[in-house]
Design an enzyme around this catalytic site. Structure first.
Site, PDB file in Angstrom:
ATOM      1  N   GLU A   1      25.089 -11.520 129.849  1.00 49.23           N
ATOM      2  CA  GLU A   1      25.359 -12.674 128.991  1.00 49.23           C
ATOM      3  C   GLU A   1      26.542 -13.421 129.565  1.00 49.23           C
ATOM      4  O   GLU A   1      27.510 -12.822 130.051  1.00 49.23           O
ATOM      5  CB  GLU A   1      25.682 -12.241 127.556  1.00 49.23           C
ATOM      6  CG  GLU A   1      26.088 -13.444 126.690  1.00 49.23           C
ATOM      7  CD  GLU A   1      26.028 -13.200 125.202  1.00 49.23           C
ATOM      8  OE1 GLU A   1      26.082 -12.037 124.783  1.00 49.23           O
ATOM      9  OE2 GLU A   1      25.917 -14.201 124.467  1.00 49.23           O
TER      10      GLU A   1
ATOM     11  N   CYS B   1      24.178 -13.960 121.850  1.00 52.93           N
ATOM     12  CA  CYS B   1      24.410 -15.090 120.943  1.00 52.93           C
ATOM     13  C   CYS B   1      24.346 -16.418 121.688  1.00 52.93           C
ATOM     14  O   CYS B   1      24.064 -17.457 121.101  1.00 52.93           O
ATOM     15  CB  CYS B   1      25.753 -14.932 120.255  1.00 52.93           C
ATOM     16  SG  CYS B   1      25.771 -13.577 119.079  1.00 52.93           S
TER      17      CYS B   1
ATOM     18  N   ASN C   1      17.539 -13.373 119.285  1.00 50.28           N
ATOM     19  CA  ASN C   1      18.562 -12.358 119.528  1.00 50.28           C
ATOM     20  C   ASN C   1      19.268 -12.027 118.233  1.00 50.28           C
ATOM     21  O   ASN C   1      19.992 -12.851 117.703  1.00 50.28           O
ATOM     22  CB  ASN C   1      19.594 -12.876 120.529  1.00 50.28           C
ATOM     23  CG  ASN C   1      20.830 -12.003 120.561  1.00 50.28           C
ATOM     24  OD1 ASN C   1      20.772 -10.855 120.974  1.00 50.28           O
ATOM     25  ND2 ASN C   1      21.952 -12.531 120.088  1.00 50.28           N
ATOM     26  N   GLU C   2      19.025 -10.878 117.721  1.00 53.12           N
ATOM     27  CA  GLU C   2      19.671 -10.311 116.536  1.00 53.12           C
ATOM     28  C   GLU C   2      19.935 -11.333 115.415  1.00 53.12           C
ATOM     29  O   GLU C   2      20.986 -11.359 114.823  1.00 53.12           O
ATOM     30  CB  GLU C   2      20.940  -9.549 116.896  1.00 53.12           C
ATOM     31  CG  GLU C   2      22.087 -10.277 117.523  1.00 53.12           C
ATOM     32  CD  GLU C   2      23.378  -9.437 117.572  1.00 53.12           C
ATOM     33  OE1 GLU C   2      24.390  -9.954 117.105  1.00 53.12           O
ATOM     34  OE2 GLU C   2      23.368  -8.304 118.056  1.00 53.12           O
TER      35      GLU C   2
HETATM   36  O1  AHR Z   1      27.225  -8.518 123.577  1.00 53.04           O
HETATM   37  C1  AHR Z   1      28.025  -9.419 122.897  1.00 53.04           C
HETATM   38  C2  AHR Z   1      27.330  -9.985 121.683  1.00 53.04           C
HETATM   39  O2  AHR Z   1      27.045  -8.961 120.793  1.00 53.04           O
HETATM   40  C3  AHR Z   1      26.009 -10.639 121.928  1.00 53.04           C
HETATM   41  O3  AHR Z   1      26.104 -11.952 122.270  1.00 53.04           O
HETATM   42  C4  AHR Z   1      25.335 -10.521 120.591  1.00 53.04           C
HETATM   43  O4  AHR Z   1      23.945 -10.419 120.727  1.00 53.04           O
HETATM   44  C5  AHR Z   1      25.970  -9.333 119.961  1.00 53.04           C
HETATM   45  O5  AHR Z   1      26.463  -9.622 118.722  1.00 53.04           O
END
Ligand code: AHR
Length: 718
Positions: free
Chosen positions: A75, A295, A422-423
Site C-alpha cells: 500500500e 484504505c 477493502n474492509e
Molecule cells: O495497512 C494499513 C491499513 O490498515 C490499510 O490501509 C487498511 O486496509 C487497514 O485499516
C-alpha cells in the site's frame, strides 16, 4: 449512513483503527522504529516446562494446500511509493503538491529559487498552457531582471530541489534527468517580451554546501513544450545531495515534470523502482502481491478513489491526487509498474478496485463517513473494472490491451485475481454496489477469482455481514484483516480449523501482531510465526495471506509496525520480515498430519513488561506445522516456541524412510532471549536467521530456544 452495533471489544478495536487514521491522531503514529526498547524483559526464573511432543505423519499422502499462501500487500502508505519504492529522486516534480495534502504544502513546495553570481530573477506558478490537462501546474523562471552587463559565466538563476530528505548519490553512478521545458514570455501583462535565441541551462547535483557533484548542459530552443534529457554522473558519493537547475541566459523559461532517476533501477526499468528496496521485497519470494491498498483504494471521499486508468501512460499525463495517508500520489508508480513488478518477482498480481463506496473514515468521521457512488455512475465504474481486465489480459489488438502494448508490454500480464473493496462497513449501499460489480465481472470474466471483504475486523457485524454476502454470492474468496496482540494470535491458532471447506476461501489480506508500543518485536514476529503454522495447516481454506503494511520511510511513518523500514540509503527488514521469508521460501503444497501434545507450558509466562500483551494461561506457547514440497520432495517442519525459556520438543517423524533423505537436514533458527528485541535503525541485525545442519533421525528431541522459529528441512534425495 448507518450506525454500527459495537460490542465493547469492537469499540476498542474501532478506537484503535481511528487512532491509526492519519489526520486526527497523526502525532501518535510517529512512534518510530527507534522507540527505545525497554531493558531486557528478564525471563522469570522458572522450572523448565515438560517437553512438548510432536508427531508428524510423513508416510500418509497428506492434505493438498495452497502453494501461494505467502504473499505481500503493498500500500502507498508511509511514503511507500513516492519517496519509497518508486525511484524518483525529485520531490514535487510536477508542481502539483496541494495544501489539502499537508497544510504547509503548496504547488511550489520543495522548490527554492537560487541565484549564482549576479543572477536576479523570480519563480512563479502558472497553469495557462500546461503540458497536459491532468498535470495543470508548471513553474516559470524569469531572469529578465538580471543586468545585461552581468554575463559572467557564473551568473545564473534557477531552482533547487532537495528530493525526499536529500538525494543520495554514489560516485560513478549515472542519474537520468528528464524535464519538459519551453521558452516563456518575460515582462508584464502589457509589455510581454518574446524570448529570442536559445536558453542555456545547467543541471547539477550538488552537495549541501554547493559543491558540484555532477553537471550537464541543456538548451531550450522551442516555444512549445519539449521533453529534454541529460545524464548526470556523480563524481563523489553524497547521501544528502540536492538537485539544481540553473538558467544561464536572460529570459523566461517554463518547466514541468522535472524528473531524476538513478540509471540503476530494479531490473534497469525506466520509470522504475529503487533497486535495494525492490530486491529486499523480491527476496521474500512472494507468491502474489496485493496493491495499491488498503484504505488508499476506496479513498477519502468519493473524489479520491484510486482509479487505475489515471495511473497508466506517460507520467506527465497521469492524474495525480492526494494520498489518503496525507501526502501526494504522483501515480508515477502506477498500474503498469505494479504489474511489471509482479512479473519481475514472480508474484501473481492482485489489484484491488474500489467497491463504489469511499472509506468509512472519510473526512475523519471515525467509521461513519462512508459515501456511495450515485447509482447512475456505477455503469462507468464497472466498465473501468472490465477495462482493467482487458488491459491486463487482452490481446495487444484489443482497445485496452493496445494501451498495455504501447507502454512496452505486448504480452498479457496474466491477471487471475481481483479484489473488490477493502474492509468496508458492509452497508446496504456497499452490498448493492459490490453485487453490481461482482455480477458484471463474473458474467464477462468467469475466469477471474473475485475477492470480497469481511470488513475491518476479525469479528463483529461487518465480519458477519461480509461473510453472509460472500455465501449469498458464492464468492470464491473473501479478505479478512486483523491487527491484534501477540496473545490474540496465540489464542486463535485454531480459528480456521472449523471454517467450511466447501464454501468461500479466505485471503488474510492484512495482519500483524502489535504490542502496545506498536513495534516490530521478536514477540510479535514469533506470534505471527505461530499463526503461520496454523495457516499452513489450514491452507486448504486459507489460500493467501499477507502481512501489513509492507514499507515505511523513516520520518514519514503513518502506521507502525511495518515489515520493512527504509531511509534514502538503508533498508531495515524487521524480525517479522524474516519470519515471512522463512515461511515463503520453505512453502509446500501438501500439509502433513501433525499432532502436538503438551503445547502449553504451565503455568503461562507471566508478564514482565506491563505494556506487552502476554500469552493467556489457556494459550499454547509452542506451535508447529509440516509440509511437503512436491517440486523438491523435501519435508519442511516449522517449530515455534513463544515462551521466554527454552522448550524441549520430542519429535517423532512417523513413517519416515531416512534413506530417502540426506543424512543432514537443514535447520534455520530465528531466536533471541529478549522478546522485546527489535531490529532497529541502530542495530538492524539484532535478530537474524541462523543456518545449521541437524543429523536426521526418525525420533529426536529438539530444544527450541526461547522466542524462536525453527525451520527444519529434510532434503529429499529424489
Ligand atoms: O495497512 C494499513 C491499513 O490498515 C490499510 O490501509 C487498511 O486496509 C487497514 O485499516
Amino acid at each position: 449512513m448507518r450506525f454500527r452495533r459495537l460490542t465493547p471489544r469492537m469499540h476498542a478495536l474501532a478506537l484503535r483503527r481511528l487512532l491509526l487514521f492519519p489526520s486526527l491522531f497523526a502525532s501518535l503514529l510517529f512512534a518510530s522504529l527507534t522507540t527505545p526498547t525497554p531493558a531486557s524483559s528478564s525471563a522469570p526464573a522458572s522450572t523448565p516446562a515438560a517437553p512438548a511432543t510432536l508427531t508428524i505423519d510423513t508416510a500418509a499422502p497428506g492434505k493438498p494446500i495452497s502453494r501461494d499462501l505467502i504473499g505481500i500487500f503493498f500500500e502507498d502508505i508511509s511514503y511507500a511509493a513516492d519517496g519509497g519504492l518508486y525511484a524518483e529522486l525529485i520531490q514535487n516534480r510536477s508542481f502539483e503538491y496541494q495544501t489539502t495534502e499537508q497544510p504547509a504544502w503548496n504547488n511550489l513546495s520543495f522548490w527554492k529559487l537560487v541565484t549564482h553570481g549576479d543572477g536576479k530573477g523570480a519563480m512563479f506558478l502558472d497553469d495557462a498552457i500546461p503540458v497536459h490537462p491532468h498535470n495543470p501546474h508548471y513553474i516559470v523562471i524569469d531572469t529578465s531582471a538580471t543586468s545585461d552587463k552581468n554575463t559572467a559565466p557564473d551568473t545564473a538563476t534557477g531552482l533547487m530541489n532537495p528530493g525526499f530528505d536529500g538525494i543520495s548519490v554514489r560516485e560513478g553512478e549515472n542519474y537520468n534527468l528528464a524535464l519538459f521545458a519551453r521558452q516563456n514570455f518575460t515582462g508584464g501583462r502589457w509589455d510581454k517580451v518574446r524570448q529570442t535565441g536559445p536558453l542555456h541551462l545547467l543541471a547539477r547535483l550538488e552537495s549541501k554546501d554547493g559543491a558540484p557533484l555532477a553537471e550537464a548542459p541543456l538548451t531550450v530552443t522551442s516555444h512549445t513544450w519539449t521533453r529534454l534529457t541529460a545524464t548526470l554522473t556523480a563524481t563523489k558519493t553524497d547521501p544528502d545531495a540536492r538537485f539544481v537547475l540553473l538558467l544561464q541566459t536572460r529570459g523566461g523559461l517554463a518547466l514541468d515534470e522535472i524528473s531524476l532517476f538513478p540509471a540503476k533501477t530494479f531490473r534497469n526499468r525506466s520509470n522504475g523502482l529503487r533497486a535495494d528496496l525492490a530486491e529486499t521485497i523480491a527476496q521474500l519470494k512472494p507468491r502474489f502481491m496485493r496493491f495499491p491498498g488498503g484504505c488508499l483504494v476506496h479513498g477519502n471521499g468519493l473524489g479520491n478513489m484510486y482509479r487505475w486508468k489515471d495511473t497508466i501512460g506517460p507520467i506527465e499525463q497521469r492524474r495525480q491526487q492526494a494520498n489518503l495517508w496525507r501526502y501526494h500520489q504522483t501515480a508515477g508508480l502506477g498500474y503498469h509498474e505494479y504489474f511489471q513488478f509482479c512479473e519481475d518477482i514472480g508474484a501473481l498480481p492482485l489489484p484491488v478496485v474500489p467497491a463504489g463506496v469511499s472509506c468509512q473514515n472519510s473526512a475523519y468521521q471515525g467509521g461513519t463517513g462512508q459515501r456511495a457512488l450515485p447509482l447512475e455512475d456505477m455503469p462507468a465504474h464497472i466498465q473501468d473494472i472490465l477495462d482493467l481486465i482487458e488491459w491486463a489480459n487482452g490481446p495487444a489488438t484489443s482497445v485496452w490491451g493496445a494501451r498495455r502494448a504501447a507502454a512496452g508490454h505486448p504480452a498479457p500480464f496474466n491477471l487471475h485475481h481481483l479484489g473488490i473493496g477493502n474492509e468496508e462497513h458492509i452497508t446496504p449501499a456497499f452490498k448493492e454496489r459490490f453485487t453490481m460489480i461482482h455480477d458484471a465481472v463474473k458474467k464477462a470474466h468467469p475466469e477471474i477469482t473475485i475477492i470480497g471483504t469481511a470488513g475491518p475486523f476479525w469479528e463483529g457485524e461487518d465480519y458477519d455481514n461480509g461473510w453472509k454476502l460472500a455465501h449469498e454470492l458464492c464468492l470464491p474468496m473473501i479478505d479478512e484483516h486483523y491487527y491484534e496482540t501477540p496473545g490474540w494470535f496465540w489464542k486463535n491458532l485454531h480459528r480456521y480449523d472449523t471454517y467450511d471447506r466447501s464454501k468461500t476461501k479466505v485471503y488474510i489480506g492484512e495482519y500483524a501482531a502489535h504490542d502496545a508500543r506498536r513495534r516490530a518485536t521478536l514477540r510479535s514476529a514469533i506470534a505471527e510465526a505461530a499463526c503461520l503454522t496454523s495457516l499452513e495447516r489450514n491452507a486448504d481454506i486459507v489460500h493467501f495471506a499477507s502481512y501489513a503494511p509492507l514499507l515505511a520511510r523513516r520520518g514519514h511513518t503513518r502506521w507502525n509496525p511495518n515489515l520493512i523500514y527504509f531511509t534514502n540509503t538503508e533498508v531495515y527488514p524487521t524480525i517479522n520480515y524474516h519470519v515471512q521469508r522463512l515461511f515463503s521460501i520453505n512453502a509446500g503444497d501438501t500439509f502433513l498430519e501433525t499432532k502436538m501434545e503438551n503445547a502449553a507450558a504451565a503455568p503461562a509466562t507471566p508478564p514482565t513488561d506491563t505494556a506487552a500483551p502476554i500469552l493467556a494461561a489457556a494459550a499454547p506457547d509452542v506451535a508447529a506445522s509440516a509440509v511437503r514440497d512436491s517440486a523438491t520432495g523435501d519435508i519442511i517442519i516449522k517449530l515455534v516456541n513463544g515462551a521466554q525459556t527454552q522448550r524441549a520438543i520430542n519429535i517423532s517423524l512417523a513413517g519416515l524412510d531416512p534413506k530417502k533423505y540426506k543424512t543432514n537436514a537443514l535447520i534455520t533458527t530465528l531466536a533471541g532471549p529478549d522478546a522485546d528485541a527489535v531490529n532497529d535503525y541502530d542495530s538492524p541485525a539484532t535478530i537474524l536467521p541462523k543456518d545449521n545442519t541437524l543429523a536426521l533421525a526418525p525420533r529426536f528431541t529438539y530444544d527450541a530456544p526461547a522466542n524462536s522459529l525453527t525451520v527444519i528441512r529434510l532434503q529429499s534425495l529424489r
